[in-house]
Design a protein around this motif. Structure first.
Motif, PDB file in Angstrom:
ATOM      1  N   VAL A 299       0.836  -1.197   0.000  1.00  0.00           N
ATOM      2  CA  VAL A 299       0.000   0.000   0.000  1.00  0.00           C
ATOM      3  C   VAL A 299       0.875   1.253   0.000  1.00  0.00           C
ATOM      4  CG1 VAL A 299      -0.168  -0.088   2.533  1.00  0.00           C
ATOM      5  CG2 VAL A 299      -1.884   1.188   1.213  1.00  0.00           C
ATOM      6  N   HIS A 300       0.436   2.278  -0.728  1.00  0.00           N
ATOM      7  CA  HIS A 300       1.189   3.525  -0.836  1.00  0.00           C
ATOM      8  C   HIS A 300       1.099   4.314   0.466  1.00  0.00           C
ATOM      9  CE1 HIS A 300       2.971   6.839  -3.273  1.00  0.00           C
ATOM     10  NE2 HIS A 300       2.372   7.584  -2.365  1.00  0.00           N
ATOM     11  N   ARG A 301       2.265   4.723   0.975  1.00  0.00           N
ATOM     12  CA  ARG A 301       2.310   5.496   2.215  1.00  0.00           C
ATOM     13  C   ARG A 301       3.367   6.597   2.079  1.00  0.00           C
ATOM     14  NH1 ARG A 301       2.189   2.308   7.634  1.00  0.00           N
ATOM     15  NH2 ARG A 301       1.110   4.247   8.153  1.00  0.00           N
ATOM     16  N   GLY A 302       3.035   7.633   1.335  1.00  0.00           N
ATOM     17  CA  GLY A 302       3.967   8.727   1.101  1.00  0.00           C
ATOM     18  C   GLY A 302       3.659   9.934   1.968  1.00  0.00           C
ATOM     19  N   THR A 303       4.516  10.935   1.888  1.00  0.00           N
ATOM     20  CA  THR A 303       4.312  12.189   2.610  1.00  0.00           C
ATOM     21  C   THR A 303       3.049  12.874   2.110  1.00  0.00           C
ATOM     22  OG1 THR A 303       6.705  12.453   2.822  1.00  0.00           O
ATOM     23  CG2 THR A 303       5.339  14.406   3.219  1.00  0.00           C
ATOM     24  N   ASN A 304       2.150  13.172   3.036  1.00  0.00           N
ATOM     25  CA  ASN A 304       0.849  13.781   2.701  1.00  0.00           C
ATOM     26  C   ASN A 304       0.001  12.871   1.808  1.00  0.00           C
ATOM     27  OD1 ASN A 304       1.473  16.185   4.115  1.00  0.00           O
ATOM     28  ND2 ASN A 304       2.584  16.964   2.332  1.00  0.00           N
ATOM     29  N   ALA A 305       0.402  11.627   1.687  1.00  0.00           N
ATOM     30  CA  ALA A 305      -0.344  10.674   0.861  1.00  0.00           C
ATOM     31  C   ALA A 305      -0.295   9.292   1.501  1.00  0.00           C
ATOM     32  CB  ALA A 305       0.224  10.624  -0.551  1.00  0.00           C
ATOM     33  N   ASP A 306      -0.461   9.261   2.826  1.00  0.00           N
ATOM     34  CA  ASP A 306      -0.467   7.987   3.549  1.00  0.00           C
ATOM     35  C   ASP A 306      -1.869   7.412   3.456  1.00  0.00           C
ATOM     36  OD1 ASP A 306      -0.331   5.856   5.251  1.00  0.00           O
ATOM     37  OD2 ASP A 306       0.683   6.930   6.870  1.00  0.00           O
ATOM     38  N   LEU A 307      -2.060   6.432   2.602  1.00  0.00           N
ATOM     39  CA  LEU A 307      -3.397   5.895   2.367  1.00  0.00           C
ATOM     40  C   LEU A 307      -3.882   5.002   3.500  1.00  0.00           C
ATOM     41  CD1 LEU A 307      -3.201   5.105  -1.452  1.00  0.00           C
ATOM     42  CD2 LEU A 307      -3.817   7.229  -0.284  1.00  0.00           C
ATOM     43  N   VAL A 308      -2.986   4.643   4.429  1.00  0.00           N
ATOM     44  CA  VAL A 308      -3.392   3.895   5.620  1.00  0.00           C
ATOM     45  C   VAL A 308      -3.861   4.839   6.717  1.00  0.00           C
ATOM     46  CG1 VAL A 308      -2.568   2.375   7.471  1.00  0.00           C
ATOM     47  CG2 VAL A 308      -1.911   1.932   5.105  1.00  0.00           C
ATOM     48  N   ALA A 309      -3.268   6.021   6.778  1.00  0.00           N
ATOM     49  CA  ALA A 309      -3.625   6.998   7.806  1.00  0.00           C
ATOM     50  C   ALA A 309      -3.701   8.398   7.199  1.00  0.00           C
ATOM     51  CB  ALA A 309      -2.602   6.961   8.941  1.00  0.00           C
ATOM     52  N   PRO A 310      -4.655   8.638   6.292  1.00  0.00           N
ATOM     53  CA  PRO A 310      -4.773   9.969   5.668  1.00  0.00           C
ATOM     54  C   PRO A 310      -5.206  11.013   6.679  1.00  0.00           C
ATOM     55  CG  PRO A 310      -6.646   8.601   5.073  1.00  0.00           C
ATOM     56  CD  PRO A 310      -5.676   7.701   5.787  1.00  0.00           C
TER      57      PRO A 310
ATOM     58  N   ALA B 246      -9.627  11.545  -0.097  1.00  0.00           N
ATOM     59  CA  ALA B 246      -9.582  12.018  -1.482  1.00  0.00           C
ATOM     60  C   ALA B 246      -8.328  12.841  -1.728  1.00  0.00           C
ATOM     61  CB  ALA B 246     -10.834  12.837  -1.794  1.00  0.00           C
ATOM     62  N   ARG B 247      -7.976  13.674  -0.759  1.00  0.00           N
ATOM     63  CA  ARG B 247      -6.768  14.499  -0.905  1.00  0.00           C
ATOM     64  C   ARG B 247      -5.518  13.622  -0.933  1.00  0.00           C
ATOM     65  NH1 ARG B 247      -6.110  19.690   2.863  1.00  0.00           N
ATOM     66  NH2 ARG B 247      -7.801  20.315   1.459  1.00  0.00           N
ATOM     67  N   ALA B 248      -5.470  12.599  -0.072  1.00  0.00           N
ATOM     68  CA  ALA B 248      -4.312  11.700  -0.053  1.00  0.00           C
ATOM     69  C   ALA B 248      -4.193  10.944  -1.375  1.00  0.00           C
ATOM     70  CB  ALA B 248      -4.428  10.724   1.111  1.00  0.00           C
TER      71      ALA B 248
END
Length: 244
Positions: free
Chosen positions: A111-122, A139-141
């Motif tokens: 699962v994608h978990r990037g800066t300002n795009a953590d799809l586990v903890a948006p 949606a923003r993430a």
């Protein structure tokens, strides 16, 4: 009138029977490989739908199960406390409302978990008002993940066409999906790894590597895994339609 077969005739008949036996064996092996791959495809598609349902209900994607074999069946550390660097693990079946299968059929999940795009903890937040349910933050993430520069630190596969015999995970033109699933079919390469059902690049993905084989990679004599990936753009469009 012949009293019997000559040695030459017997040899010819034996050769023909041997050839037929070999052909039938190969056909049966091919049928079994196709059956196993169809089963893996069905498992992966069921998991894709379960992940979408989970995302819609919880406004996030689940944390991977980071146990060695996926025996836990649930998100690591429970909901809401996923380790920040955990991007690849086993599919958390129980958290998704799915029955945990036998070890040889369990799916790996990234699962994608990037800066300002953590799809586990948006992060919660919406442009046009309070984000009470978390839809705006999700949606923003997803939008941020869709626009992020490709990274080999995130779960990824190569956008370039790989060699069919490649056992390595190429980093050329990495594609970062929102989530990716790898389903083992049969152990075609007989590598003897800790998770022998996975072939080629997915052997690393079955342990800790963020790199997985491309979803479009066809089955061969040494590879028959099924990979299913969902892009952030696709998920964002689906979320917008489902919450309209």
């Amino acid at each position: 009138m012949h009293a019997g077969f000559t040695l030459v005739e017997v040899a010819v008949v034996a050769g023909i029977l041997g050839l037929l036996a070999l052909t039938m064996t190969s056909a049966f092996e091919g049928m079994e490989q196709a059956r196993q791959q169809n089963t893996a495809q069905a498992h992966a598609e069921a998991a894709r739908q379960a992940l979408r349902t989970f995302m819609l209900r919880n406004k996030r994607l689940p944390c991977p199960d980071n146990s060695t074999y996926g025996d836990r069946g649930r998100e690591a550390n429970g909901a809401g406390s996923c380790p920040g660097d955990l991007r690849v693990g086993w599919l958390p079946y129980e958290s998704l409302g799915l029955q945990v299968p036998v070890r040889s059929q369990r799916l790996r999940y990234g699962v994608h978990r990037g800066t300002n795009a953590d799809l586990v903890a948006p992060l919660h937040g919406a442009v046009d008002g309070p984000d009470l349910e978390g839809t705006g933050g999700l949606a923003r993430a997803l939008a941020t993940a869709a626009q992020a520069a490709p990274s080999t630190d995130q779960p990824h596969y190569s956008g370039a066409v790989p060699a069919l015999s490649s056992d390595t995970c190429a980093s050329a033109e990495p594609v970062n999906p929102a989530f990716v699933l790898a389903a083992p079919a049969t152990d075609r390469d007989v590598d003897g790894a800790i998770h022998p059902g996975f072939d080629g690049p997915n052997r690393g993905f079955a342990t800790s590597s963020p790199c997985v084989a491309p979803p479009a990679r066809p089955a061969t004599r040494i590879y028959d895994d099924v990979v299913v990936a969902e892009s952030a753009t696709t998920l964002l469009g689906w979320l917008s339609t489902a919450t309209r």
